[in-house]
Design a protein around this motif. Structure first.
Motif, PDB file in Angstrom:
ATOM      1  N   ALA A 161       1.004  -1.166   0.138  1.00  0.00           N
ATOM      2  CA  ALA A 161       0.016   0.065  -0.002  1.00  0.00           C
ATOM      3  C   ALA A 161       0.988   1.265  -0.024  1.00  0.00           C
ATOM      4  N   LEU A 162       1.806   1.142   0.932  1.00  0.00           N
ATOM      5  CA  LEU A 162       2.956   2.351   0.821  1.00  0.00           C
ATOM      6  C   LEU A 162       3.519   2.607  -0.404  1.00  0.00           C
ATOM      7  N   LYS A 163       4.122   1.457  -0.700  1.00  0.00           N
ATOM      8  CA  LYS A 163       4.819   1.370  -2.167  1.00  0.00           C
ATOM      9  C   LYS A 163       3.898   1.881  -3.361  1.00  0.00           C
ATOM     10  N   TRP A 164       2.706   1.504  -3.400  1.00  0.00           N
ATOM     11  CA  TRP A 164       1.996   1.947  -4.770  1.00  0.00           C
ATOM     12  C   TRP A 164       1.516   3.299  -4.463  1.00  0.00           C
ATOM     13  N   ASN A 165       1.088   3.677  -3.394  1.00  0.00           N
ATOM     14  CA  ASN A 165       0.714   4.959  -2.979  1.00  0.00           C
ATOM     15  C   ASN A 165       1.862   6.191  -3.596  1.00  0.00           C
ATOM     16  N   LYS A 166       3.064   5.669  -2.988  1.00  0.00           N
ATOM     17  CA  LYS A 166       4.184   6.466  -3.404  1.00  0.00           C
ATOM     18  C   LYS A 166       4.339   6.512  -5.024  1.00  0.00           C
ATOM     19  N   ASN A 167       4.409   5.561  -5.720  1.00  0.00           N
ATOM     20  CA  ASN A 167       4.608   5.395  -7.075  1.00  0.00           C
ATOM     21  C   ASN A 167       3.307   6.222  -7.790  1.00  0.00           C
ATOM     22  N   ILE A 168       2.302   5.963  -7.328  1.00  0.00           N
ATOM     23  CA  ILE A 168       1.028   6.702  -8.247  1.00  0.00           C
ATOM     24  C   ILE A 168       1.197   8.087  -7.957  1.00  0.00           C
ATOM     25  N   GLN A 169       1.506   8.599  -6.673  1.00  0.00           N
ATOM     26  CA  GLN A 169       1.622  10.162  -6.410  1.00  0.00           C
ATOM     27  C   GLN A 169       2.790  10.507  -7.250  1.00  0.00           C
ATOM     28  N   GLY A 182       1.295   1.063 -17.737  1.00  0.00           N
ATOM     29  CA  GLY A 182       2.057   0.138 -17.199  1.00  0.00           C
ATOM     30  C   GLY A 182       2.086  -0.062 -15.599  1.00  0.00           C
ATOM     31  N   LEU A 183       1.831   0.969 -15.119  1.00  0.00           N
ATOM     32  CA  LEU A 183       1.809   1.134 -13.575  1.00  0.00           C
ATOM     33  C   LEU A 183       0.392   0.661 -13.148  1.00  0.00           C
ATOM     34  N   ILE A 184      -0.594   0.963 -13.769  1.00  0.00           N
ATOM     35  CA  ILE A 184      -2.159   0.296 -13.593  1.00  0.00           C
ATOM     36  C   ILE A 184      -1.908  -1.269 -13.550  1.00  0.00           C
ATOM     37  N   ASP A 185      -1.282  -1.651 -14.765  1.00  0.00           N
ATOM     38  CA  ASP A 185      -1.305  -3.163 -14.596  1.00  0.00           C
ATOM     39  C   ASP A 185      -0.515  -4.008 -13.512  1.00  0.00           C
ATOM     40  N   GLU A 186       0.566  -3.409 -13.308  1.00  0.00           N
ATOM     41  CA  GLU A 186       1.425  -3.632 -12.190  1.00  0.00           C
ATOM     42  C   GLU A 186       0.917  -3.657 -10.871  1.00  0.00           C
ATOM     43  N   SER A 187       0.002  -2.485 -10.446  1.00  0.00           N
ATOM     44  CA  SER A 187      -0.473  -2.436  -9.177  1.00  0.00           C
ATOM     45  C   SER A 187      -1.700  -3.159  -9.066  1.00  0.00           C
ATOM     46  N   LEU A 188      -2.386  -3.445 -10.143  1.00  0.00           N
ATOM     47  CA  LEU A 188      -3.720  -4.188 -10.057  1.00  0.00           C
ATOM     48  C   LEU A 188      -3.267  -5.524  -9.764  1.00  0.00           C
ATOM     49  N   ALA A 189      -2.172  -6.315 -10.509  1.00  0.00           N
ATOM     50  CA  ALA A 189      -1.691  -7.518 -10.523  1.00  0.00           C
ATOM     51  C   ALA A 189      -1.478  -7.914  -8.855  1.00  0.00           C
ATOM     52  N   ALA A 225     -10.073  -6.988  -8.878  1.00  0.00           N
ATOM     53  CA  ALA A 225     -10.113  -5.798 -10.046  1.00  0.00           C
ATOM     54  C   ALA A 225      -9.734  -5.917 -11.107  1.00  0.00           C
ATOM     55  N   VAL A 226     -10.375  -5.308 -12.140  1.00  0.00           N
ATOM     56  CA  VAL A 226     -10.108  -5.440 -13.653  1.00  0.00           C
ATOM     57  C   VAL A 226      -9.892  -3.841 -13.987  1.00  0.00           C
ATOM     58  N   SER A 227      -8.715  -3.558 -14.666  1.00  0.00           N
ATOM     59  CA  SER A 227      -8.469  -2.246 -15.350  1.00  0.00           C
ATOM     60  C   SER A 227      -9.372  -2.099 -16.416  1.00  0.00           C
ATOM     61  N   GLN A 228     -10.220  -0.765 -16.267  1.00  0.00           N
ATOM     62  CA  GLN A 228     -10.997  -0.321 -17.334  1.00  0.00           C
ATOM     63  C   GLN A 228     -10.261   0.607 -18.407  1.00  0.00           C
ATOM     64  N   THR A 229      -8.826   0.914 -17.857  1.00  0.00           N
ATOM     65  CA  THR A 229      -8.021   1.717 -18.975  1.00  0.00           C
ATOM     66  C   THR A 229      -7.604   0.799 -19.942  1.00  0.00           C
ATOM     67  N   GLN A 230      -7.628  -0.421 -19.904  1.00  0.00           N
ATOM     68  CA  GLN A 230      -7.621  -1.692 -21.169  1.00  0.00           C
ATOM     69  C   GLN A 230      -8.412  -1.332 -22.262  1.00  0.00           C
ATOM     70  N   GLN A 231      -9.731  -0.363 -21.977  1.00  0.00           N
ATOM     71  CA  GLN A 231     -10.636  -0.325 -22.840  1.00  0.00           C
ATOM     72  C   GLN A 231     -10.597   1.201 -23.682  1.00  0.00           C
ATOM     73  N   VAL A 232      -9.672   2.087 -23.333  1.00  0.00           N
ATOM     74  CA  VAL A 232      -9.279   3.220 -23.762  1.00  0.00           C
ATOM     75  C   VAL A 232      -9.184   3.056 -25.209  1.00  0.00           C
ATOM     76  N   GLY A 233      -9.738   3.747 -26.089  1.00  0.00           N
ATOM     77  CA  GLY A 233      -9.655   3.787 -27.405  1.00  0.00           C
ATOM     78  C   GLY A 233     -10.721   2.992 -28.004  1.00  0.00           C
ATOM     79  N   LYS A 234     -11.387   2.231 -27.352  1.00  0.00           N
ATOM     80  CA  LYS A 234     -12.463   1.499 -27.806  1.00  0.00           C
ATOM     81  C   LYS A 234     -13.826   2.571 -27.911  1.00  0.00           C
ATOM     82  N   ILE A 235     -14.428   2.206 -29.097  1.00  0.00           N
ATOM     83  CA  ILE A 235     -15.911   3.001 -29.320  1.00  0.00           C
ATOM     84  C   ILE A 235     -16.529   2.895 -28.133  1.00  0.00           C
ATOM     85  N   GLY A 236     -17.371   1.728 -27.729  1.00  0.00           N
ATOM     86  CA  GLY A 236     -18.075   1.455 -26.794  1.00  0.00           C
ATOM     87  C   GLY A 236     -17.512   2.228 -25.272  1.00  0.00           C
TER      88      GLY A 236
END
Length: 342
Positions: free
Chosen positions: A214-222, A238-245, A268-279
């Motif tokens: 929690a501390l690690k990802w909070n720092k990396n995200i900030q 890349g950060l989203i995929d690693e932190s969610l894993a 949890a599933v990343s919603q950003t994988q859908q970025v660029g898709k019309i739907g």
């Protein structure tokens, strides 16, 4: 019938070419997710059809012919461009915000999981006291690693005294191995955990790993959120995929260690994988509709539909017969001039 090129024809032609050229480029980008390299040809065909229909509409209006069917065909074809344009513009316009929201949600997920696990563990003290000890412990660990005052200095000793008052136990002052204050911080934290908890080795390891993650990802995200827009767009996924894993791994582990009756975890599933898709573009815009979404919507309408509206408004029906040019900007009045007799 004498058809001459008028200023109105030139103006409308240039305007149509500019708007539909931009629409062509955005349509090309917006369709790439579906058609890949073929999206260029499809976008070009759609744009040429729109230009041709604009010309047909103006001619039909000038000749006084019905334009309803042509307008219907134009709207049908332009709708495909509109959808692709919205996808391309919305993705470009909102991509950074979508990534930022996802990263902040991940931070919240880690905090929620950490609190959920904490609440299910067994401690020697009541909940309020345990929470206060945990807060002091985290402050102590950060203080020990503080680059400006490493080790167990005045502030660290003050925090230790507070912990001793809360626990009623003596805290041993450990010493660093060489200059490894990171290790010292971890060992002091483990010592305090052992003082307040009745945890199994697996529970203790889970708690430690979860707190560290929690501390690690909070720092990396900030840190990432402080970068420029371009850098955020390039590095966020890349950060989203690693932190969610890591989050899903720890959540599943918590469910295994504590048992299904104590904690229920949904990966949890990343919603950003859908970025660029019309739907995704339309779904996200509807759920988060505001000024930004309105601007993108208005821009797409401007690109694809405003030119046909202008053509219909400024073109006089039967204009070829009345003014030899069909331009509403070149109408001349005609009539008899009456000269009074004195």
């Amino acid at each position: 019938m004498n058809k001459k090129l008028t200023p109105a024809d030139l103006f409308l032609g240039i305007l149509a070419l500019l708007l539909i050229s931009v629409s062509f480029y955005q349509t090309w980008l917006g369709l790439q997710q579906i058609f890949g390299p073929a999206s260029f040809v499809i976008a070009l065909v759609l744009s040429l059809l729109l230009l041709f229909l604009c010309w047909m509409l103006r001619n039909a209006k000038l000749e006084g012919k019905p334009t309803g069917s042509l307008v219907g065909i134009y709207i049908f074809i332009a709708s495909f461009c509109f959808i692709a344009n919205f996808n391309a513009l919305y993705t470009r316009f909102m991509k950074t915000d979508i990534y930022t929201d996802e990263l902040r949600d991940i931070n919240k997920n880690f905090t929620t999981l950490e609190n959920d696990v904490e609440s299910k563990l067994s401690y020697k003290y009541n909940k309020l006291t345990t929470q206060n000890i945990e807060i002091k412990k985290k402050q102590l660990m950060e203080q020990i690693k503080d680059p400006g005052n490493k080790g167990i200095g005045t502030r660290a000793q003050s925090l230790i005294r507070d912990i001793e008052k809360l626990t009623g136990q003596k805290v041993d002052l450990l010493t660093p191995v060489g200059s490894d204050y990171e290790d010292l911080s971890e060992r002091m934290g483990h010592q305090i955990d052992n003082m307040i908890s009745d945890l199994s080795p697996d529970e203790r390891a889970l708690k430690t790993d979860l707190n560290n993650s929690a501390l690690k990802w909070n720092k990396n995200i900030q840190d990432l959120l402080l970068l420029s827009k371009k850098e955020k767009d390039e590095m966020s996924q890349g950060l989203i995929d690693e932190s969610l894993a890591d989050y899903n791994k720890l959540g599943s582990r918590a469910q295994t260690v504590l048992g299904n009756e104590k904690i229920h975890f949904e990966p949890a599933v990343s919603q950003t994988q859908q970025v660029g898709k019309i739907g995704f573009a339309f779904e996200h815009a509807i759920k988060n509709f505001g000024m930004y979404q309105f601007v993108v919507l208005a821009g797409c309408i401007l690109l694809d539909f405003v030119i046909v509206i202008i053509i219909l408004l400024v073109t006089s029906p039967g204009g070829y017969n009345r003014n030899n040019g069909g331009s509403v900007f070149s109408n001349k009045r005609s009539g008899k001039t009456i000269i009074p007799n004195n």
